[in-house]
Design an enzyme around this catalytic site. Structure first.
Site: not given
Length: 569
Positions: A146, A222
């Site tokens: 991320e 995710e």
């Protein structure tokens, strides 16, 4: 896979949040749900707890976890990026990085990259035999996590990619980011597969991915089917059918999905992380995450809803599960012995004298507590005592009498006065977890600058490191009347005839940690939502077991209950 298209149905399980004896149980339940892959992060701070000292044993034996996954029949996605987030202390970065006040993490800053290289020299060598290209189960690895939520340093991302490639990591490499322009632009790298992370609205998220990377496979690295909890919040829950329906929609569209989390586990010891939105938010000990498999390994309604979604997509056959793990009620444990922290300081800590109060990292300490002591001459009229800045919560004592709390929230000062004879001032500071996400990652602990009485900085400090990682020299005495609101260690024993999982219920206790046979099972705090701490059966032994509770505020009724039910929410 082998020149054939494959749809990955993966689930996140973190080996470092589960006792090793239960790894196979959790992986078999993932397989039984119809999944074909397991994904796990690799936390740098677990594997290099002190610079140059590496740990790959016990709960850190990641190679064994991967071998068990292979035995069970699962592919493996490994995420050894230096930073993992994961609601894990400092996002997996080792706290010793912060001993250097100039350190810049997650960027092309050479002193940081040098530390990453030293870690990768050791870590990635261990993964090579486990790669699919060498006959192992690892099919993909992540280069950063991320990153578009943090920065846009493409030179850094390229460096991490090349660091992996030159160490012969030749499986698929990928990045994962939120489905926005900013995040995908900042976090992606040329010639590296981009994936997205989200919890809902898959069509919109995949459309944004395709906008940036036309014709790339739709992969959600995710899929947030639950969520984590901070202290003082309600336990997060998501309707099982809603989570399963969103999952089914992605499967039917042909997307590959990684469930985050499939089984969450526990933030043992001091490894919980923290967030900072409008204020500091430390994560609780339980990482249950409202998963298909609960913190304690039980199937939840979400498991069955998710398995039904998979069963509509492919033939699963009969549900076959491992033998259930028993849960035991061992009853009341009277904590018959105790010791006051002030009396125990010289048993469990070494004194350091310094002009200024210094941070935990500068003391060479990772986690736990620090006690700062100084002496004020009097007389001085009542004035505010201020800590500049406290990370994260300080208990203030005058002549070892509790006066109040100074913390990172609203309690930013405390009024005290100094009589003619002067006072001993003690500040017991707790590291409640380093921030693991966002722009405030640089989160040194303890007292980071100084302490003021009125406008005057105080100097000449005695400092005691209290990492609580070795209490072998701590002595106990039969319970005596302890000073009100003092930090106290309590010790009790209980007998185990049949080993099973159990839970510590701490009614009437305020805030602290629990150690079982020397193993720190985590923090508790009366504000909830967690009301019990999980003790996995493998931490117990037949016969007499020892339990130590360190409560920062003491308790009026020194006994605990070992029950067979987890209380969360």
């Amino acid at each position: 896979m082998n020149d054939e298209p494959i749809q990955l149905i993966s689930g996140a399980i973190h080996y470092f949040r589960i006792v090793p004896e239960y790894w196979e149980d959790r992986l078999r339940k993932l397989k039984a749900c119809g999944f074909n892959c397991v994904e796990t992060y690799i936390p740098w701070n677990l594997h290099e707890p002190k610079e140059g000292e590496f740990n790959f044993s016990g709960i850190a034996d990641v190679e064994e976890f991967i071998r068990i996954a292979e035995k069970v029949g699962l592919y493996v996605i490994a995420r050894p990026s230096p930073y993992i987030c994961a609601e894990w202390e400092f996002g997996g970065l080792p706290s010793w990085l912060l001993a250097d006040s100039n350190m810049r993490v997650r960027s092309h800053y050479e002193p940081y990259l040098e530390k990453v290289d030293n870690y990768y020299d050791v870590l990635l060598e261990r993964f090579k035999p486990l790669l699919q290209t060498n006959g192992g189960p690892i099919i993909a690895m992540q280069i950063e996590n991320e990153y578009g939520s943090y920065g846009n340093d493409k030179r850094y991302l390229t460096y991490i990619k090349e660091a992996m490639v030159k160490r012969e990591i030749d499986v698929l490499l990928f990045t994962s980011d939120g489905p926005t322009d900013l995040m995908l632009q900042g976090g992606s790298v040329d010639n590296v597969l981009a994936t997205v992370n989200f919890g809902s609205r898959p069509k919109e998220s995949f459309a944004k991915l395709q906008e940036h990377f036309p014709n790339t496979p739709n992969i959600v690295m995710e899929y947030w089917n639950g969520w984590f909890d901070h202290w003082g919040e309600k336990h997060h829950q998501r309707d099982p059918q809603d989570a399963a329906d969103t999952f089914a929609e992605m499967l039917q569209s042909g997307a590959s999905v990684n469930f985050y989390m499939f089984h969450g586990g526990t933030n043992f010891g001091f490894y919980n992380g923290a967030n900072f939105d409008e204020n500091y938010q430390p994560t609780i000990t339980s990482y249950d995450y409202d998963c298909p498999i609960s913190e304690t390994g039980d199937l939840t309604p979400k498991f069955h809803a998710v398995r039904e979604a998979v069963a509509k997509h492919k033939d699963l056959g009969e549900l076959v599960l491992p033998e259930p793990i028993p849960k035991k009620k061992y009853g009341t444990v009277k904590m018959k012995e105790s010791n006051n922290l002030f009396e125990a300081l010289n048993q469990i800590s070494n004194l350091v004298k310094n002009t200024h109060p210094v941070s935990m990292e500068k003391l060479g300490q990772d986690y736990g507590f620090v006690l700062y002591r100084t002496f004020l001459k009097g007389p001085l009229d009542e004035a505010p005592l201020t800590i500049q800045d406290v990370r994260d919560r300080a208990l203030v004592y005058v002549n070892q009498e509790f006066k109040g709390v100074i913390d990172r929230w609203e309690n930013n000062k405390l009024m005290i006065e100094v009589p003619e004879e002067g006072i001993q001032l003690d500040l017991l500071v707790e590291n409640m977890g380093r921030i693991n996400y966002g722009p405030l990652l640089n989160d040194p602990k303890g007292i980071t600058e100084g302490v003021r009485f009125e406008r005057q900085f105080l100097f000449d400090w005695e400092i005691y490191s209290l990492p609580m990682d070795n209490l072998e020299n701590l002595t106990f005495n039969e319970n005596q009347l302890q000073p009100e609101e003092n930090p106290i260690f309590y010790m009790g024993t209980f007998e185990v005839k049949e080993i099973g999982d159990t839970f510590v219920e701490l009614a009437g206790w305020k805030k602290g940690i629990v150690l079982v046979n020397g193993f720190n099972i985590g923090r508790y705090w009366e504000i909830g939502p967690q009301k019990t701490l999980y003790i996995p059966g493998p931490l117990l032994k037949k016969g007499i077991n020892e339990i130590v509770v360190f409560d920062m505020h003491g308790t009026k009724n020194p006994e605990i209950e070992l029950i067979d039910t987890h209380k969360l929410g």
